[in-house]
Design an enzyme around this catalytic site. Structure first.
Site, short mmCIF file in Angstrom:
data_model
loop_
_atom_site.label_atom_id
_atom_site.label_comp_id
_atom_site.label_asym_id
_atom_site.label_seq_id
_atom_site.Cartn_x
_atom_site.Cartn_y
_atom_site.Cartn_z
N THR A 43 0.83 -1.21 0.00
CA THR A 43 0.00 0.00 0.00
C THR A 43 0.86 1.25 0.00
O THR A 43 0.46 2.29 -0.53
CB THR A 43 -0.92 -0.02 1.24
N THR A 101 1.62 -4.27 4.27
CA THR A 101 1.43 -4.58 5.69
C THR A 101 0.90 -6.01 5.92
O THR A 101 1.09 -6.57 6.99
CB THR A 101 0.42 -3.61 6.34
N ASP A 102 0.21 -6.56 4.90
CA ASP A 102 -0.56 -7.78 5.17
C ASP A 102 0.28 -9.01 5.54
O ASP A 102 -0.17 -9.83 6.34
CB ASP A 102 -1.49 -8.09 3.98
C1 SIN Z 1 -1.08 -2.97 2.78
O1 SIN Z 1 0.08 -2.77 2.44
O2 SIN Z 1 -1.58 -2.36 3.76
C2 SIN Z 1 -2.00 -3.94 2.10
C3 SIN Z 1 -1.48 -4.46 0.82
C4 SIN Z 1 -0.25 -5.27 0.97
O3 SIN Z 1 -0.04 -5.91 2.00
O4 SIN Z 1 0.54 -5.29 0.00
#
Ligand code: SIN
Length: 328
Positions: free
Chosen positions: A18, A97-98
């Protein structure tokens, strides 16, 4: 001989997420596409990094929900290459983040770096009205340049977490990460790092001293040994375990090699599921016990149904078991 300025060179590796996401409207913080903006552009957008000598490299451009062995291998190769360079002081990695906690754990397990390796991220896309990525990136660089810092860390929302303790705990808030009972290792305030406990490289007696054989096996692998993660819950049964064992009989390539179960509370497992897991163990499939609780760990006691996976979360225990099985 490395010159003092050269030895402070920073490398920033981009993998997507993200933090590199873009939406069609600045007001849209959820309907974006991850992994769109080049890491060089993310760095250029942070005025605080203008005077920092750094080398920027795009290793991948993915939504981290799709993270898997090929991207991990590419990242580990490039990271190991840069860490070996005496002129490189630290590496920052931008990541979604995932699955960030899994990548951080993988890097710590495989490389156990003495130098700082700082993963950072964002909960809002780069196109947002108030993106959190630039501040997180700036904070990550502050940690990477902090004298004495070392090991794999995660920086988000002003907090610094260790790879071992960190988990994503919120779907939307910008402070989406937590280190459970251990708490953050440090925080960043106005570019200054305030440390609460020893850096991860100082805690591990083996800091900087990784297992070269394990690393070589990981880099040469075509696939990680299949380790499935199951969760115990009210009304659970053994059908998933039975299906996995049956599949292994007809298709040995797909055979499950290990199972991690996220038990209820202090690692209890529904009787029907536990019976099926006993059968799996009897057939040579190791079963590791974790807890589905967000905080705490499985407190050892003689009555535990299966071997507990130390303090690891279910997803980290799954990855740790797959890495251990690579040695078989
Ligand atoms: C994010 O980064 O918050 C979600 C998408 C990902 O993990 O690439």
């Amino acid at each position: 001989m490395v010159d003092a300025n050269e030895a402070r060179r920073l490398v920033i590796l981009g993998t997507g997420g993200t933090i590199a996401g873009r939406a069609t409207a600045a007001s849209d913080n959820v309907g974006y596409v991850a992994g769109q903006v080049a890491v060089a552009d993310l760095v250029a957008a942070v005025p605080a990094l203008a005077g920092v000598s750094c080398e920027v490299e795009q290793v991948a451009q993915v939504d981290s929900k799709d993270m898997g062995l090929p991207v991990w291998q590419a990242l580990v190769r490039r990271l190991a290459h840069h860490l070996e360079d005496p002129a490189v002081a630290a590496v920052v990695i931008t990541h979604g983040t995932d699955t960030l906690e899994e990548t951080a754990f993988l890097l710590q397990q495989l490389l156990q770096p003495r130098k700082p390796v700082v993963l950072t991220c964002a909960m809002r896309p780069a196109s947002a009205l108030t993106p959190d990525g630039p501040q997180n990136l700036s904070d990550a660089v502050a940690v990477a340049r902090e004298p004495g810092a070392g090991g794999v860390m995660v920086v988000c929302a002003g907090q610094v977490h260790t790879a071992t303790d960190v988990s994503k705990v919120h779907t939307y808030r910008t402070d989406a990460f937590d280190s459970g009972d251990a708490g953050p290792v440090a925080c960043v305030e106005e570019g200054r790092v305030r440390r609460f406990r020893p850096w991860p490289a100082d805690v591990r007696a083996t800091g900087g001293d990784h297992d070269a054989g394990a690393l070589a096996r990981f880099l040469a692998a075509d696939a990680l040994p299949r380790v499935e993660l199951l969760i115990s819950h009210a009304d659970a049964g053994g059908a998933m375990v039975q299906a996995l064992l049956a599949q292994g009989e007809t298709d040995p390539v797909q055979a499950v090699r290990g199972i991690v179960v996220a038990g209820t509370g202090n690692g209890t497992v529904h009787q029907a599921l536990a019976e099926a897991l006993d059968v799996a163990q009897a057939r040579g499939v190791p079963v590791l016990l974790t807890s589905r609780c967000a905080r705490g760990h499985v407190v050892p006691h003689p009555g535990l149904a299966f071997v507990a996976a130390d303090d690891l979360s279910p997803v980290k225990a799954r990855l740790g078991l797959a890495l251990a099985l690579l040695a078989d």
